[in-house]
Every structure is written in C-alpha cells, then in structure tokens.
Design a protein around this motif. Structure first.
Motif, PDB file in Angstrom:
ATOM      1  N   ARG A   1      14.705   4.103 -54.043  1.00  0.00           N
ATOM      2  CA  ARG A   1      15.763   3.767 -53.123  1.00  0.00           C
ATOM      3  C   ARG A   1      16.606   4.919 -53.014  1.00  0.00           C
ATOM      4  O   ARG A   1      17.255   5.492 -52.002  1.00  0.00           O
ATOM      5  CB  ARG A   1      16.652   2.673 -53.241  1.00  0.00           C
ATOM      6  N   LYS A   2      17.183   5.684 -54.301  1.00  0.00           N
ATOM      7  CA  LYS A   2      18.001   6.586 -54.246  1.00  0.00           C
ATOM      8  C   LYS A   2      17.560   7.787 -53.532  1.00  0.00           C
ATOM      9  O   LYS A   2      18.177   8.608 -52.838  1.00  0.00           O
ATOM     10  CB  LYS A   2      18.314   7.241 -55.741  1.00  0.00           C
TER      11      LYS A   2
ATOM     12  N   GLU B   1      21.921  13.060 -58.761  1.00  0.00           N
ATOM     13  CA  GLU B   1      22.393  13.184 -57.337  1.00  0.00           C
ATOM     14  C   GLU B   1      22.407  14.495 -56.857  1.00  0.00           C
ATOM     15  O   GLU B   1      22.131  14.658 -55.464  1.00  0.00           O
ATOM     16  CB  GLU B   1      24.124  12.920 -57.296  1.00  0.00           C
TER      17      GLU B   1
ATOM     18  N   ARG C   1      13.811   6.289 -35.592  1.00  0.00           N
ATOM     19  CA  ARG C   1      14.977   5.216 -35.841  1.00  0.00           C
ATOM     20  C   ARG C   1      15.196   4.666 -34.641  1.00  0.00           C
ATOM     21  O   ARG C   1      15.666   3.404 -34.766  1.00  0.00           O
ATOM     22  CB  ARG C   1      16.227   6.004 -36.520  1.00  0.00           C
TER      23      ARG C   1
ATOM     24  N   ALA D   1      16.627   0.294 -47.627  1.00  0.00           N
ATOM     25  CA  ALA D   1      17.614  -0.038 -48.645  1.00  0.00           C
ATOM     26  C   ALA D   1      17.544  -1.215 -49.153  1.00  0.00           C
ATOM     27  O   ALA D   1      17.659  -1.452 -50.363  1.00  0.00           O
ATOM     28  CB  ALA D   1      18.848   0.055 -48.016  1.00  0.00           C
ATOM     29  N   ALA D   2      16.926  -2.294 -48.505  1.00  0.00           N
ATOM     30  CA  ALA D   2      16.803  -3.599 -48.797  1.00  0.00           C
ATOM     31  C   ALA D   2      15.511  -3.944 -49.706  1.00  0.00           C
ATOM     32  O   ALA D   2      15.361  -4.769 -50.584  1.00  0.00           O
ATOM     33  CB  ALA D   2      16.878  -4.819 -47.830  1.00  0.00           C
TER      34      ALA D   2
ATOM     35  N   SER E   1      17.292   8.750 -43.645  1.00  0.00           N
ATOM     36  CA  SER E   1      18.515   8.953 -42.842  1.00  0.00           C
ATOM     37  C   SER E   1      18.822  10.290 -42.530  1.00  0.00           C
ATOM     38  O   SER E   1      19.663  10.582 -41.861  1.00  0.00           O
ATOM     39  CB  SER E   1      19.671   8.275 -43.695  1.00  0.00           C
ATOM     40  N   ALA E   2      17.880  11.097 -42.851  1.00  0.00           N
ATOM     41  CA  ALA E   2      18.421  12.469 -42.875  1.00  0.00           C
ATOM     42  C   ALA E   2      18.329  12.984 -41.275  1.00  0.00           C
ATOM     43  O   ALA E   2      17.486  12.729 -40.375  1.00  0.00           O
ATOM     44  CB  ALA E   2      17.377  13.431 -43.573  1.00  0.00           C
TER      45      ALA E   2
ATOM     46  N   LEU F   1      16.322   6.456 -49.521  1.00  0.00           N
ATOM     47  CA  LEU F   1      17.315   6.116 -48.526  1.00  0.00           C
ATOM     48  C   LEU F   1      17.902   7.088 -47.678  1.00  0.00           C
ATOM     49  O   LEU F   1      17.854   7.246 -46.391  1.00  0.00           O
ATOM     50  CB  LEU F   1      18.242   5.129 -48.906  1.00  0.00           C
TER      51      LEU F   1
ATOM     52  N   LYS G   1      14.871  -4.770 -34.322  1.00  0.00           N
ATOM     53  CA  LYS G   1      16.372  -5.402 -34.133  1.00  0.00           C
ATOM     54  C   LYS G   1      17.105  -5.379 -35.699  1.00  0.00           C
ATOM     55  O   LYS G   1      18.105  -5.829 -36.246  1.00  0.00           O
ATOM     56  CB  LYS G   1      16.360  -6.875 -33.805  1.00  0.00           C
ATOM     57  N   ARG G   2      16.600  -4.088 -36.375  1.00  0.00           N
ATOM     58  CA  ARG G   2      17.261  -3.791 -37.715  1.00  0.00           C
ATOM     59  C   ARG G   2      17.220  -2.360 -37.547  1.00  0.00           C
ATOM     60  O   ARG G   2      16.404  -1.368 -36.884  1.00  0.00           O
ATOM     61  CB  ARG G   2      16.651  -4.372 -38.748  1.00  0.00           C
ATOM     62  N   SER G   3      17.928  -1.652 -38.487  1.00  0.00           N
ATOM     63  CA  SER G   3      17.865  -0.144 -38.592  1.00  0.00           C
ATOM     64  C   SER G   3      16.807   0.052 -39.668  1.00  0.00           C
ATOM     65  O   SER G   3      16.741  -0.714 -40.860  1.00  0.00           O
ATOM     66  CB  SER G   3      19.221   0.565 -38.901  1.00  0.00           C
TER      67      SER G   3
ATOM     68  N   GLU H   1      17.078   2.335 -41.980  1.00  0.00           N
ATOM     69  CA  GLU H   1      17.603   2.428 -43.191  1.00  0.00           C
ATOM     70  C   GLU H   1      17.844   1.132 -43.932  1.00  0.00           C
ATOM     71  O   GLU H   1      17.913   1.054 -45.169  1.00  0.00           O
ATOM     72  CB  GLU H   1      19.047   3.110 -42.964  1.00  0.00           C
ATOM     73  N   GLU H   2      18.195   0.224 -43.091  1.00  0.00           N
ATOM     74  CA  GLU H   2      18.645  -1.083 -43.762  1.00  0.00           C
ATOM     75  C   GLU H   2      17.519  -1.845 -44.434  1.00  0.00           C
ATOM     76  O   GLU H   2      17.493  -2.463 -45.518  1.00  0.00           O
ATOM     77  CB  GLU H   2      19.707  -2.073 -43.046  1.00  0.00           C
TER      78      GLU H   2
ATOM     79  N   HIS I   1      15.079   0.374 -33.991  1.00  0.00           N
ATOM     80  CA  HIS I   1      16.097  -0.451 -33.539  1.00  0.00           C
ATOM     81  C   HIS I   1      15.498  -1.469 -32.732  1.00  0.00           C
ATOM     82  O   HIS I   1      15.684  -2.708 -32.675  1.00  0.00           O
ATOM     83  CB  HIS I   1      17.211   0.097 -32.677  1.00  0.00           C
TER      84      HIS I   1
END
Lengths: 313, 316
Positions: free
Chosen positions: B146-147, B187, B122, B138-139, B154-155, B150, B130-132, B134-135, B126
């Motif tokens: 995605r559920k 969930e 991760r 997600a995008a 991010s874990a 993501l 220049k982004r994460s 995760e983003e 970056h």
C-alpha cells in the motif's frame, strides 16, 4: 493640527491595522506643501518611527519595513484578484515550500478546493515551477505531517452523491480505535488515519465524522490532541466556513504574525466568489461582531475598500 | 509504434454499427465481421460507433458483444472496444478489489500512462465506480504494497523534459544507501519513485549505474521470490523501458503450460494503439521468432484472429 497629525499617523498605520490610508496621505502632501516646519514637528512627534542620531533625523528601519508591508497589501490583493485562481493557489503552495509560510496553507488549499480546482492548481504549479507540487512537498517538508500533506495534495476525491454508510460507520469505529491506542504524537503518521483522510470523498468523511460523534459522544476534533495538522484537515473538510472564519479572526488578533495577517487577503480573495456569505454568517455567530465592522475598524485605504467590496458589503 | 491498422477510407460510424448489428443477427455470430470492423478502428472511431449503435438500436454495443461472443474472444473484444480510460479504470478496479501481492496491473497502469492519461483514468473511475481509485487501492492493499501503490496511482508527475543532474546524483546515492540497508520500503525510496518526473528518474537510474556499477534492478534482485521487490523492479522497468517490461509479460504468458490469456489480452488491447510495434521488435530480438508465430502457435480460432488483427498481421 492635532487631528491632522493623528489622522496622518493613522494613515501611516501608526495605530496598527492593515493597509495604509492613501487618500489622507495625499491630502497631507497638499496641505503641508512648502511647510517643512510642519513636517519636522510631525517627525519629532511620531516617536518609534523617527529618531535622531545626534542632530541627523532618521527613519527607524522597523518602520520602513512595516510601511513596505502595509503599502503592498493593496498591490498584492489587486494582483491576486486579477490572477487565475489556479495560479493563485499554485503560488501560495509554492510559498510554503520556499518562504516558510505555514503548512496549513497547503491543507487549506488541498481540502477546501473542489477536485477540479485542485487539479487546475497542480497543473498551474507544474507550468510555473517545473516540478509537481507532490514532489516538492515530499522533498522539502520533512516533518511528521509530511505523509499527510503529500496524500492531501495528491488526492482526487470522488465528488458524487454516493456514500457507503456502512463503510463510514466502520471507519468511524476504526478511527476511534486508532486514536485510543496511538500516542497523540504518532497519530499523524498512522496509516489508517492518513488513508481515510486523504482518499475518501468529502461526503463520506462528513458522514464518518458524524458517526464518530454519535459513537464517542464528542466531535473527532476533540480527540485529535494538539495535532494542528489533523485538526485543520478535519475542519477544512467538515466545516470550511468555520475554518476560514477562524483564520480571519487570528489575522485580526493583537500581535498576529506576518503569515497570519496575510491570511486575511488570502481567505477573502479565494472565497469571495465561493462561500463568503456563509463565512460572514459563521464569523458573526462565532465572534459576535460583523465581518464588515471588523474590516472597517481595522483596515485602511484602498485595501479596506477592496476587502469590503469583495465580501459583498 | 502502434500496430493498429485502420483502412485509408473508413466507413461512417452508422455503416459500421449496421455491419456489427448484422454480425449479431440470426443464429450464431459472425466473429470475422466483428473483427474486420472493430479491430481496425481507433479509440475515437470506436466511440463514435458505440454512440451510433446506442442511438440506432437503443442499447450499448458492449451489451450486444457480451451476449453474442464468448470466452477469450469475448474478453478481448470487450476490453478493446472500451475507451482507453474506461478500460484502464476497469482493469484497475479488478486489480484493486481482487488484489494479491503478485498482481502488477496497478503498477502497469500507474507507470506506463502519461500523467494526463492517468488522471483521465481516475476521472473515468469516479464515473464508473462512484469512488476514487485511490480509496479502493488504499482500502484493499496492505503494508509495504500500500505504501508503494497508493502514491503510485495518485501520482501526477511533472511532464517536462528538464532534469536536475545534481538531484539525480544525490537521489541515486540515496537509493543506493537504502537498498544496501535493505530498506526497500523506506519513505525516501517511495518518495523518489512515486513523485519525480520520468526523465528525472531515468537520469537518476543512469547515475546509479554509472556511480555504483550495477543497474538498480540488479541490486533489487536480492530475493527473486519477493513480490515487493518484483513490484519495485516493475516500477523501474515501466518507467525506463515499458516495451521491455511488456515483452516479458507476453513471453511469460505464452510460455506457461496453457497460455495466460488474461495477461496476453490485457497487453495487446492496451498497447495496440501505443507501442505494440516496439514490443514486437523486442520480442523478435529476444526470442528469434515473430510474436505472431508464438500467438498462432498458442491461441486458437477467433481469439487468435483478434490478436493477430490487433498485432497488425491479419489479411484485412
């Protein structure tokens, strides 16, 4: 004598406020040495804290509990001061899970720390509690805002200068659409809202909020309804100094509850070396009184001295 | 576990980068020389070579490799030369931005790396994009995927060995109930799979099998064509026995009419320093032939040579 009584009552936090005046108490012990009558008169005069069962004098339980809290404010702030910031943050987050601190503490930590600081806090959490903070938040917090909270603690936001302005504009529009079409209760579980707030960099989000205001004529906080979790998230990301100054203000309010009062220690300890000057300025502007003065007026003893030193008086 | 073979006396990074420069000089490229150096250096050594090359010749070694090599050989050499975290960041970026439901590279990276390594990826992401991560995930991903994806990327799972058997039992039951109701993207299912530590999950899956008589993956096969269920099964497999998962990917990549070089390259490059030896053993026992034979049969020239070198089977 009346003065002495008054100052001793105040020292025992008989007049509210935070902490106890250790110096006055110790002085009284010296003054009233071998004078049981003085103490007896003091006890009968200190209504609400001492009572009688028949002829037996007794301390009120409430008073004892309150004393315990107020006496330990200094101890707590000293221990916290000594601790590594990561351990502090880890313990505060753990309290939310197991001692019902308000969940806003998690929002606060996840959103106002840098990405590195949050990673450190997560590592400390694992070392201290043998679980990841994500699994504990996901397991213990089952309210509607739990998805947002899990996302916030899992974040590792990009911290560089680059911002995709077109994307920020687009997302400001998207947020506007979601807000319009969702019931305000549903907003916190909306996938797009959670995605944007929990993954985008802070710079990106600030740009997004700015565009939102330009597009809709009002700041996004006003459109989030009574959704406390969302409000706090936006505030912590966009205007942390304002968030902290408001948390301090709530702590000083008449009738503030225990967790709110604990915020005073938490905010000042965690921000003393970060943005305390900005918080002081914001506080002054927002509430028309200097933070030093509020602390001087409403706190006592070593606790007061420590706070004043930490805020850089 | 690793198949990478490094010579007992390793030349200095300066000597190595000079050899590589020689390999690029003049007409054509000396691929054998490139392989003899790069395919026999570990990540730290490769980084040292890259730094020495930059200092000596004023450009990134990767740039020269890009110019001087081609096709599948170029792809594997480039991927191999990168540091593991940069490599994973590159693979993750491709997988996220060109995502489609059958793509499981993100799951591979999220589940088959340690918590710390995933975090390093991760960080590298970056720096590079220049982004994460995760983003971007997600995008670009939607709905149930995605559920799942993501929280997976991010874990930051707890890495201790402790297992709470009581919890394992209750979460095994929870998973069973949800799977019986076909609530595959519930969930709670996602919560368990994406936040619990790996030892805890392995205990949970064992409990599942003990209590309900079927391994959890068998119950997740109600629709063999469903990509989301395949993704869930991949998560379970990668957590329990990554070498079996990777063996299958390699086996399928070599079975297809024409080889799926992308998958083959990716697995060999990312596992050569980790558990490619175990994967080879699984391959041998599953297919009754050594993996090298299948590789020799289905791949050619310098690409084949590089693969064999990374499999630890070349003559060098």
């Amino acid at each position: 004598m009346a003065d002495e009584t008054l100052s001793l009552k105040k020292a025992f936090s008989g007049h509210g406020g935070f902490g106890v005046d250790e110096t006055t108490m110790a002085a009284m012990v010296t003054k009233w040495r071998k004078q049981p009558d003085q103490k007896s008169r003091f006890r009968s005069d200190f209504s609400g804290f001492f009572t009688k069962i028949g002829s037996i004098e007794k301390c009120e339980d409430d008073f004892l509990l309150r004393l315990k809290t107020e006496f330990s404010r200094f101890k707590n702030i000293m221990v916290l001061w000594l601790m590594h910031p990561w351990e502090r943050d880890a313990r505060w987050m753990h309290h939310v899970m197991h001692k019902s601190y308000p969940f806003t503490v998690i929002v606060e930590i996840a959103c106002t720390r840098t990405s590195e600081e949050l990673l450190g806090a997560k590592r400390a959490y694992q070392a201290l509690f043998n679980h990841s903070v994500e699994e504990d938040v996901a397991y213990h917090i089952k309210e509607s805002y739990s998805k947002l909270l899990v996302g916030l603690v899992s974040s590792f936001r990009y911290e560089g200068p680059q911002v995709d302005n077109d994307m920020a504009k687009w997302e400001a529009k998207a947020l506007g659409n979601v807000i319009k079409s969702s019931g305000s209760g549903k907003l916190i579980q909306n996938e797009e809202v959670v995605r944007i707030l929990t993954t985008r960099s802070k710079r990106h989000l600030k740009a997004t909020f700015k565009h939102y205001k330009e597009l809709h004529g009002k700041p996004i906080e006003e459109d989030l309804g009574a959704n406390l979790c969302l409000q706090e998230t936006v505030k912590c990301i966009d205007k942390p100094a304002k968030y902290f100054s408001e948390a301090i203000n709530i702590a000083f309010k008449e009738g503030a509850d225990k967790p709110s009062k604990l915020s005073l220690t938490r905010v000042i300890i965690s921000r003393a070396d970060v943005d305390m000057e900005e918080i002081k300025e914001t506080y002054h502007k927002q509430f028309g009184v200097k933070l030093e003065d509020m602390i001087t007026k409403n706190t006592h003893g070593h606790y007061k001295d420590t706070l004043l030193t930490l805020i850089g008086k | 576990m690793a198949t990478l073979r490094v010579p007992p006396a390793v030349p200095s990074p300066q000597e190595d980068c000079e050899q590589l420069h020689k390999a690029f000089e003049g007409w054509g490229t000396n691929e054998k020389l490139i392989i003899s150096v790069l395919a026999h250096r570990n990540a730290a050594q490769r980084k040292a070579i890259r730094d020495a090359y930059q200092a000596t010749y004023g450009k990134d070694l990767l740039e020269s490799l890009l110019h001087e090599t081609h096709g599948d050989f170029e792809k594997i050499v480039l991927l191999w030369t990168l540091e593991p975290s940069e490599r994973d960041a590159l693979l993750a970026n491709e997988a996220a931005t060109k995502w489609h439901p059958a793509n499981r590279v993100l799951i591979e990276i999220a589940c088959a790396r340690s918590s710390q390594d995933l975090f390093t990826v991760r960080c590298a992401y970056h720096k590079q994009y220049k982004r994460s991560l995760e983003e971007d995930v997600a995008a670009h991903t939607k709905a149930d995927f995605r559920k799942l994806l993501l929280p997976l990327v991010s874990a930051y799972r707890y890495e201790g060995e402790e297992v709470n058997m009581h919890l394992a039992k209750s979460e095994a039951k929870l998973l069973h109930d949800k799977i019986s109701d076909k609530a595959y993207s519930d969930e709670e299912v996602i919560r368990v799979l994406t936040t619990r530590s790996k030892p805890q999950l392995i205990a949970t899956f064992n409990q599942y099998n003990n209590e309900f008589g079927n391994p959890i993956n068998k119950d997740l096969k109600s629709d063999p064509k469903d990509d989301y269920l395949a993704a869930l099964r991949a998560v379970v497999r990668l957590i329990c026995c990554p070498e079996k998962y990777f063996e299958k990917v390699i086996r399928l990549s070599l079975n297809k009419l024409g080889t799926d070089e992308t998958a083959l390259t990716r697995i060999v490059a990312t596992r050569a320093e980790v558990d490619l030896k175990l994967i080879k053993e699984v391959y041998q026992s599953r297919n009754s032939v050594p993996l090298e034979n299948a590789v020799k049969h289905d791949t050619h020239r310098h690409y084949e040579d590089m693969l064999l070198a990374l499999l630890g089977s070349d003559q060098n």
